[in-house]
Write a protein that holds these residues in place. Structure first.
Motif, PDB file in Angstrom:
ATOM      1  N   LEU A   1       0.843  -1.205   0.000  1.00 35.04           N
ATOM      2  CA  LEU A   1       0.000   0.000   0.000  1.00 35.04           C
ATOM      3  C   LEU A   1       0.872   1.246   0.000  1.00 35.04           C
ATOM      4  O   LEU A   1       0.599   2.206  -0.740  1.00 35.04           O
ATOM      5  CB  LEU A   1      -0.925  -0.002   1.216  1.00 35.04           C
ATOM      6  CG  LEU A   1      -1.925   1.132   1.321  1.00 35.04           C
ATOM      7  CD1 LEU A   1      -2.880   1.126   0.136  1.00 35.04           C
ATOM      8  CD2 LEU A   1      -2.676   1.039   2.630  1.00 35.04           C
ATOM      9  N   ASP A   2       1.919   1.226   0.799  1.00 38.15           N
ATOM     10  CA  ASP A   2       2.839   2.381   0.850  1.00 38.15           C
ATOM     11  C   ASP A   2       3.505   2.634  -0.505  1.00 38.15           C
ATOM     12  O   ASP A   2       3.774   3.768  -0.857  1.00 38.15           O
ATOM     13  CB  ASP A   2       3.914   2.170   1.922  1.00 38.15           C
ATOM     14  CG  ASP A   2       3.345   2.210   3.330  1.00 38.15           C
ATOM     15  OD1 ASP A   2       2.189   2.654   3.505  1.00 38.15           O
ATOM     16  OD2 ASP A   2       4.066   1.772   4.258  1.00 38.15           O
ATOM     17  N   LYS A   3       3.765   1.556  -1.240  1.00 39.71           N
ATOM     18  CA  LYS A   3       4.406   1.693  -2.560  1.00 39.71           C
ATOM     19  C   LYS A   3       3.446   2.297  -3.588  1.00 39.71           C
ATOM     20  O   LYS A   3       3.879   2.972  -4.511  1.00 39.71           O
ATOM     21  CB  LYS A   3       4.883   0.334  -3.074  1.00 39.71           C
ATOM     22  CG  LYS A   3       6.097  -0.201  -2.366  1.00 39.71           C
ATOM     23  CD  LYS A   3       6.476  -1.553  -2.920  1.00 39.71           C
ATOM     24  CE  LYS A   3       7.666  -2.151  -2.201  1.00 39.71           C
ATOM     25  NZ  LYS A   3       7.972  -3.499  -2.689  1.00 39.71           N
ATOM     26  N   THR A   4       2.154   2.027  -3.454  1.00 36.00           N
ATOM     27  CA  THR A   4       1.189   2.488  -4.439  1.00 36.00           C
ATOM     28  C   THR A   4       0.609   3.849  -4.122  1.00 36.00           C
ATOM     29  O   THR A   4       0.094   4.522  -5.006  1.00 36.00           O
ATOM     30  CB  THR A   4       0.033   1.478  -4.592  1.00 36.00           C
ATOM     31  OG1 THR A   4      -0.630   1.325  -3.340  1.00 36.00           O
ATOM     32  CG2 THR A   4       0.537   0.155  -5.098  1.00 36.00           C
ATOM     33  N   CYS A   5       0.687   4.275  -2.861  1.00 35.59           N
ATOM     34  CA  CYS A   5       0.152   5.579  -2.470  1.00 35.59           C
ATOM     35  C   CYS A   5       1.281   6.601  -2.413  1.00 35.59           C
ATOM     36  O   CYS A   5       2.301   6.359  -1.783  1.00 35.59           O
ATOM     37  CB  CYS A   5      -0.525   5.498  -1.105  1.00 35.59           C
ATOM     38  SG  CYS A   5      -1.987   4.466  -1.114  1.00 35.59           S
ATOM     39  N   PRO A   6       1.070   7.767  -3.046  1.00 37.63           N
ATOM     40  CA  PRO A   6       2.119   8.803  -3.021  1.00 37.63           C
ATOM     41  C   PRO A   6       2.248   9.453  -1.665  1.00 37.63           C
ATOM     42  O   PRO A   6       1.475   9.455  -0.837  1.00 37.63           O
ATOM     43  CB  PRO A   6       1.671   9.814  -4.067  1.00 37.63           C
ATOM     44  CG  PRO A   6       0.265   9.516  -4.389  1.00 37.63           C
ATOM     45  CD  PRO A   6      -0.043   8.141  -3.877  1.00 37.63           C
TER      46      PRO A   6
END
Length: 190
Positions: free
Chosen positions: A185-190
């Protein structure tokens, strides 16, 4: 609630990994009995007399079964033969045995240790531990119990130990999964 254990019908216990794919708490087994709780506590008392040696037994068996797991541990430097006398391994083994002891102390209320086990699973994800590694550790724990307890580890008590480890492993795996989900999730959310 304690959970359940599945029996393969061949005289060996099958829980979450080392032998089977049944989740603790499933419909194919019996709950942990008071006799098993008492037996687990009594057999643990024997092992807890020397947690450093029993931790060394555990890790030596883990590395015998899957030498690739050495790469995950700070005390298993590459190219160096690891012996049971390695003080760093012994120290880590002692901490693992203390964690098992905490689970044993909480047998009547395993739900109380769920947050700790979940966080421990998330921490192990950060170190590169894969869910399948819990199978190797579970088998090594049962081996350590068998070799140190002999006849004191009856089939019924062994079944209880397999169940408890299955619950601990499943809880840690859920913590690992949550950590993986959060990382993704952290990788996909800016």
């Amino acid at each position: 609630m304690m959970g359940t254990i599945a029996d393969s019908g061949e005289g060996t216990d099958q829980v979450n990994g080392y032998g089977g794919g049944k989740e603790p708490g499933g419909e194919h087994g019996a709950p942990l009995t008071q006799e098993q709780v008492l037996g687990i506590k009594e057999t643990w008392a024997v092992l807890a007399q020397d947690p450093v040696e029993r931790g060394a037994d555990l890790f030596m068996k883990i590395f015998e079964e899957d030498p690739e797991l050495k790469k995950l541990f700070y005390f298993a430097d590459e190219g160096r033969e690891l012996s049971r006398d390695d003080q760093r391994m012994r120290s880590h083994g002692e901490r693992v045995m203390e964690a098992v002891g905490a689970a044993v102390d909480s047998l009547e209320d395993l739900a109380a240790v769920v947050p700790v086990l979940t966080e421990l699973g998330a921490l192990h994800h950060k170190y590169g531990v894969q869910p399948s590694y819990f199978d190797t550790v579970g088998a090594a724990l049962i081996y350590t119990l068998e070799t140190n307890l002999g006849d004191k580890l009856t089939p019924h008590i062994r079944q209880g130990w397999v169940l408890v480890y299955g619950i601990v492993g499943a809880t840690m795996k859920k913590g690992m999964q949550r950590a993986m989900d959060q990382q993704n999730l952290d990788k996909t959310c800016p």
